[in-house]
Scaffold this motif. Structure first.
Motif, PDB file in Angstrom:
ATOM      1  N   UNK A 103      40.683  -6.484 -21.181  1.00  0.00           N
ATOM      2  CA  UNK A 103      40.539  -5.404 -22.165  1.00  0.00           C
ATOM      3  C   UNK A 103      39.140  -5.418 -22.773  1.00  0.00           C
ATOM      4  N   UNK A 104      38.661  -6.615 -23.087  1.00  0.00           N
ATOM      5  CA  UNK A 104      37.348  -6.767 -23.719  1.00  0.00           C
ATOM      6  C   UNK A 104      36.247  -6.219 -22.817  1.00  0.00           C
ATOM      7  N   UNK A 105      36.258  -6.601 -21.563  1.00  0.00           N
ATOM      8  CA  UNK A 105      35.193  -6.148 -20.671  1.00  0.00           C
ATOM      9  C   UNK A 105      35.328  -4.670 -20.365  1.00  0.00           C
ATOM     10  N   UNK A 106      36.568  -4.188 -20.284  1.00  0.00           N
ATOM     11  CA  UNK A 106      36.787  -2.754 -20.049  1.00  0.00           C
ATOM     12  C   UNK A 106      36.199  -1.942 -21.207  1.00  0.00           C
ATOM     13  N   UNK A 107      36.415  -2.419 -22.431  1.00  0.00           N
ATOM     14  CA  UNK A 107      35.934  -1.680 -23.602  1.00  0.00           C
ATOM     15  C   UNK A 107      34.409  -1.634 -23.645  1.00  0.00           C
ATOM     16  N   UNK A 108      33.760  -2.551 -22.928  1.00  0.00           N
ATOM     17  CA  UNK A 108      32.297  -2.565 -22.912  1.00  0.00           C
ATOM     18  C   UNK A 108      31.723  -1.965 -21.648  1.00  0.00           C
ATOM     19  N   UNK A 109      32.617  -1.533 -20.765  1.00  0.00           N
ATOM     20  CA  UNK A 109      32.137  -0.980 -19.497  1.00  0.00           C
ATOM     21  C   UNK A 109      31.499  -2.032 -18.616  1.00  0.00           C
ATOM     22  N   UNK A 110      31.943  -3.274 -18.768  1.00  0.00           N
ATOM     23  CA  UNK A 110      31.389  -4.373 -17.965  1.00  0.00           C
ATOM     24  C   UNK A 110      32.409  -4.829 -16.934  1.00  0.00           C
ATOM     25  N   UNK A 111      31.921  -5.185 -15.742  1.00  0.00           N
ATOM     26  CA  UNK A 111      32.819  -5.637 -14.686  1.00  0.00           C
ATOM     27  C   UNK A 111      33.528  -6.941 -15.057  1.00  0.00           C
ATOM     28  N   UNK A 112      34.833  -6.981 -14.826  1.00  0.00           N
ATOM     29  CA  UNK A 112      35.595  -8.214 -15.062  1.00  0.00           C
ATOM     30  C   UNK A 112      35.474  -9.045 -13.784  1.00  0.00           C
ATOM     31  N   UNK A 113      34.304  -9.647 -13.618  1.00  0.00           N
ATOM     32  CA  UNK A 113      33.957 -10.348 -12.375  1.00  0.00           C
ATOM     33  C   UNK A 113      34.825 -11.583 -12.156  1.00  0.00           C
ATOM     34  N   UNK A 114      34.767 -12.113 -10.919  1.00  0.00           N
ATOM     35  CA  UNK A 114      35.483 -13.356 -10.590  1.00  0.00           C
ATOM     36  C   UNK A 114      35.035 -14.465 -11.532  1.00  0.00           C
ATOM     37  N   UNK A 115      33.742 -14.493 -11.836  1.00  0.00           N
ATOM     38  CA  UNK A 115      33.215 -15.520 -12.744  1.00  0.00           C
ATOM     39  C   UNK A 115      33.844 -15.396 -14.126  1.00  0.00           C
ATOM     40  N   UNK A 116      33.882 -14.191 -14.636  1.00  0.00           N
ATOM     41  CA  UNK A 116      34.456 -13.982 -15.977  1.00  0.00           C
ATOM     42  C   UNK A 116      35.941 -14.307 -15.988  1.00  0.00           C
TER      43      UNK A 116
END
Lengths: 250, 250
Positions: free
Chosen positions: A105-118
């Motif tokens: 949810x956090x990364x979606x709200x920032x428009x950032x990819x929820x990468x494998x690393x994250x």
């Protein structure tokens, strides 16, 4: 008579052992535990190495009321703490559903990819309780008497503020937060002087960023309400005395 | 191929565990050892308690080339390091003749009483070698692979300067830092792949947070300049290939 409450600490990180990073969490934890009457008995600084982490955690957790670990819960390949803690407890390590959704949810709200690393930051031993991370979202966690937290000092301190009130302690720590429109850079010097003049308090400052604005939260902790009030008054006076021309920048 | 030279460190002192004193010796030793190619594997901070000191020293001395201890060799009642080290080695602890005369002469030259407390600083396990103390005279000492030194940072540093040239040192670890505006989350995956492809390097990534901006320092270490250069080139290429839209956030 109060029962003796003790703690061990495991600081995880090759960068501490190489000297690249100078640890600040040991001193902070020591101050905080002393303030609440918990006796820090031993600290071990170990490598980002599973066997080393397992050995240290297992040695300290059986002989202390609490163990706190710092470091190694980030997203990169050398962040192996979650898997190591799982190993120490003989539990599987897997993606924690609640943490996964929180981060997603956090990364979606920032428009950032929820990468494998994250996604790695959602990996935890099964059956743990989260430790909230108000600064950068990715939670720490507790398994039995072991509290696993971040190594970045500001995040560690914020996580610890959530943990301390839940512990069995010898003396209650009270705190007050003073928000400031100033940045840490503008107030750091005078704040340090106020800290030095008030050794019976522990003063921390935490940078905040929201909606394009930078500001700072100053947290003052003490066992003494009087000492707390005095320090808070001095901080407010200091903040009020900063000329407007210093207020704009970060 | 160079033999791996490793070290452990035991920091002795209740004042570190309580937070009253913030240790500076760990960071200094880490820097010095890294510079000469000795790998600091573990640090333990323990109480001024004989059993705790004995346990830590005995654990670390059998698994490392060298062990360095700091603290507890002063004149007061809580300075018990010499007796504890003697216990760890199963040797008697007594007044060292050379140290006694050195201190006796020193205090006489200053017109200061060579009190019972000051005499304590001449207590050492039998059969040790001295480590010179150019700052305040009272020597440290070496027994087998354990170097017992002062806790006061200036004295520790001066003693260490005398010790370092006598040590077996390993191949110097070289390192290069690649700063990145990316967050760890954005680069963690590809960085892990580069690490896996370059086992002769140690790649770490360290999140940085300052004035509202998150960024990352990537540190590449190797004993081989060629391996280092190759890995650094790949990391730079990887960073350059990340699309701009991923660059903004944490």
């Amino acid at each position: 008579m109060s029962e003796l409450v003790t703690a061990g600490m495991v600081v995880i990180g090759d960068e501490i052992l190489s000297g690249r990073t100078k640890d600040r969490n040991i001193g902070h934890l020591a101050d905080m535990l002393t303030a609440v009457g918990i006796e820090l008995r031993e600290v071990r600084i170990v490598s980002d190495d599973e066997a080393a982490i397992v050995e240290a955690v297992n040695a300290l957790r059986v002989r202390n009321t609490y163990v706190f670990t710092t470091g190694g819960i980030g997203p990169t390949h050398d962040d192996i703490t979650a898997d190591s803690i799982a190993r120490a407890f003989g539990r599987p390590c897997d993606y924690d559903e609640k943490a996964y959704h929180l981060l997603e949810k956090h990364y979606a709200s920032r428009g950032t990819e929820f990468s494998e690393a994250r996604k790695r930051m959602a990996r935890m031993p099964v059956g743990v309780e989260h430790i909230e991370n108000p600064i950068s979202v990715a939670p720490g966690f507790r398994v039995e008497n072991v509290y696993v937290m971040a190594g970045v000092p500001a995040i560690f301190q914020a996580m610890l503020d959530n943990v301390i009130p839940t512990l069995k302690t010898g003396a209650k720590l009270i705190s007050e937060t003073v928000p400031s429109s100033q940045s840490e850079g503008a107030i750091g010097g005078p704040l340090g002087e106020i800290q030095a003049a008030h050794p019976e308090t522990i003063i921390g400052s935490y940078p905040k960023y929201q909606d394009g604005t930078f500001w700072t939260e100053i947290v003052v902790r003490s066992r003494s309400a009087e000492a707390l009030a005095t320090a808070v008054d001095e901080i407010r006076a200091m903040l009020a005395s900063i000329p407007d021309r210093q207020r704009a920048k970060g």
